[in-house]
Design an enzyme around this catalytic site. Structure first.
Site, PDB file in Angstrom:
ATOM      1  CB  CYS A   8     122.551  30.225  -0.497  1.00  0.00           C
ATOM      2  SG  CYS A   8     123.674  31.431   0.219  1.00  0.00           S
ATOM      3  CB  CYS A  82     116.899  29.832  -1.347  1.00  0.00           C
ATOM      4  SG  CYS A  82     117.197  29.745  -3.105  1.00  0.00           S
ATOM      5  CB  CYS A  86     114.837  30.906  -5.332  1.00  0.00           C
ATOM      6  SG  CYS A  86     116.256  30.618  -4.276  1.00  0.00           S
TER       7      CYS A  86
END
Length: 130
Positions: A8, A82, A86
């Protein structure tokens, strides 16, 4: 044995709870780690409180930064809010869980998120058992 990475933004809430709940769900059959794209200094206090209710102590956990090496370690990467931050690693399985960020939320909301995560990690562990 599968290796699961929970990611996250801050590694201070959702991903920490996911890792902590996945470990007992998977036992020694699978491994888990967690990270954040922009790690916080500490795990959110409301998350520590909600997890303590289940007998899981996250008070000493330190949020970790998502690195390429960490992403390459995983077979399955579970992202939570995210988005494009990511890292994408070819050949990995990606799951995106739409979960509310518990930061600053009342404990009742954090409990709902925690319980939602618990159900998801149980299902994931069973799926990985294959």
């Amino acid at each position: 044995m599968a290796r699961v990475l929970f990611v996250c933004l801050h590694n201070a809430g959702r991903s920490q709870m996911s890792e902590a709940l996945f470990r007992p769900a998977a036992g020694s059959r699978h491994e888990a780690r967690s990270a954040g794209t922009t790690p916080a200094e500490r795990v959110h206090p409301e998350v520590v409180e909600a997890m303590r209710e289940l007998g899981i102590d996250l008070s000493e956990r330190v949020p970790q930064r998502l690195t390429t090496e960490l992403a390459e370690w995983a077979d399955t990467i579970v992202t939570m809010g995210c988005g494009d931050e990511c890292r994408y690693i070819p050949g990995r399985r990606y799951l995106d869980w739409d979960l509310e960020d518990p930061s600053g939320q009342p404990i009742e909301a954090v409990r709902r998120t925690r319980d939602d995560i618990a159900a998801r990690v149980e299902a994931l562990a069973l799926e990985l058992d294959g």
